[in-house]
Motif scaffolding. Structure first.
Motif, PDB file in Angstrom:
ATOM      1  N   GLU A 102       8.399  -1.295  -7.917  1.00  0.00           N
ATOM      2  CA  GLU A 102       7.753  -0.012  -7.629  1.00  0.00           C
ATOM      3  C   GLU A 102       6.376   0.085  -8.273  1.00  0.00           C
ATOM      4  O   GLU A 102       5.563   0.908  -7.869  1.00  0.00           O
ATOM      5  CB  GLU A 102       8.644   1.145  -8.100  1.00  0.00           C
ATOM      6  N   ASP A 103       6.114  -0.770  -9.284  1.00  0.00           N
ATOM      7  CA  ASP A 103       4.840  -0.702 -10.002  1.00  0.00           C
ATOM      8  C   ASP A 103       4.044  -2.010  -9.985  1.00  0.00           C
ATOM      9  O   ASP A 103       2.951  -2.084 -10.515  1.00  0.00           O
ATOM     10  CB  ASP A 103       5.059  -0.255 -11.450  1.00  0.00           C
ATOM     11  N   GLY A 110       0.795  -1.219   0.000  1.00  0.00           N
ATOM     12  CA  GLY A 110       0.000   0.000   0.000  1.00  0.00           C
ATOM     13  C   GLY A 110       0.829   1.272   0.000  1.00  0.00           C
ATOM     14  O   GLY A 110       0.370   2.317  -0.430  1.00  0.00           O
ATOM     15  N   GLU A 111       2.038   1.196   0.516  1.00  0.00           N
ATOM     16  CA  GLU A 111       2.984   2.301   0.546  1.00  0.00           C
ATOM     17  C   GLU A 111       4.375   1.721   0.709  1.00  0.00           C
ATOM     18  O   GLU A 111       4.519   0.537   1.016  1.00  0.00           O
ATOM     19  CB  GLU A 111       2.672   3.267   1.688  1.00  0.00           C
ATOM     20  N   GLU A 112       5.391   2.542   0.512  1.00  0.00           N
ATOM     21  CA  GLU A 112       6.749   2.047   0.714  1.00  0.00           C
ATOM     22  C   GLU A 112       6.894   1.519   2.137  1.00  0.00           C
ATOM     23  O   GLU A 112       6.532   2.184   3.096  1.00  0.00           O
ATOM     24  CB  GLU A 112       7.781   3.147   0.452  1.00  0.00           C
ATOM     25  N   ARG A 158       7.238  -0.986  -2.209  1.00  0.00           N
ATOM     26  CA  ARG A 158       5.790  -1.098  -2.022  1.00  0.00           C
ATOM     27  C   ARG A 158       5.318  -2.526  -2.330  1.00  0.00           C
ATOM     28  O   ARG A 158       4.491  -3.078  -1.636  1.00  0.00           O
ATOM     29  CB  ARG A 158       5.045  -0.115  -2.930  1.00  0.00           C
ATOM     30  N   TYR A 159       5.873  -3.117  -3.386  1.00  0.00           N
ATOM     31  CA  TYR A 159       5.475  -4.452  -3.814  1.00  0.00           C
ATOM     32  C   TYR A 159       6.592  -5.452  -3.523  1.00  0.00           C
ATOM     33  O   TYR A 159       7.756  -5.191  -3.803  1.00  0.00           O
ATOM     34  CB  TYR A 159       5.174  -4.477  -5.314  1.00  0.00           C
ATOM     35  N   PHE A 160       6.194  -6.600  -2.992  1.00  0.00           N
ATOM     36  CA  PHE A 160       7.134  -7.680  -2.709  1.00  0.00           C
ATOM     37  C   PHE A 160       6.598  -8.953  -3.356  1.00  0.00           C
ATOM     38  O   PHE A 160       5.406  -9.245  -3.272  1.00  0.00           O
ATOM     39  CB  PHE A 160       7.264  -7.914  -1.202  1.00  0.00           C
TER      40      PHE A 160
END
Length: 124
Positions: A41-42, A12-14, A71-73
């Motif tokens: 990041e996207d 949802g956020e960094e 943000r994304y893993f």
């Protein structure tokens, strides 16, 4: 299905993580073994950040030895201690302790307790 099996987390956020833990099967053959962690990041273009193995245990934890912020893993499970089947109940990304964020959250709860149906802030 053949490996890799994967999951993607949108934080949802960094967010900064320092490790990962699993709660998985008590049966050794259904446990995750090798992994690779990616960030994005996207949510579309992925960068490999860390790889390694989980201990053959019910609740293994891996310390990355560094902070990873994104943000994304994406967690790829590359193999198990048995066949192609995994039984993972929970995945927890370990985050560094953030006192300021915790204090802000506690203040928010206290300041809105009367609205949330709890004690009024002046009663605390």
């Amino acid at each position: 299905a053949p490996f890799p099996h994967y999951l993607i987390l949108d934080a949802g956020e960094e967010t900064t993580v320092t490790g990962i833990s699993l709660y998985q099967s008590r049966e050794s053959g259904y446990r995750a073994r090798m992994y690779r962690l990616y960030t994005s990041e996207d949510g579309k273009s992925w960068k490999s950040r860390k790889s390694g193995s989980f201990a053959n245990a019910n609740s293994p934890e891996v310390d990355f030895g560094m902070e990873i912020t994104s943000r994304y893993f994406k967690l790829d499970i590359l193999s198990s201690y048995g066949g192609d089947v995994l039984a993972i109940n929970e995945v927890t990304f370990v985050c560094p302790y953030n006192l300021k964020k915790m204090m802000n959250g506690a203040s928010e709860i206290i300041n809105n307790a009367d609205r949330l149906g709890g004690y009024r802030s002046e009663d605390l």
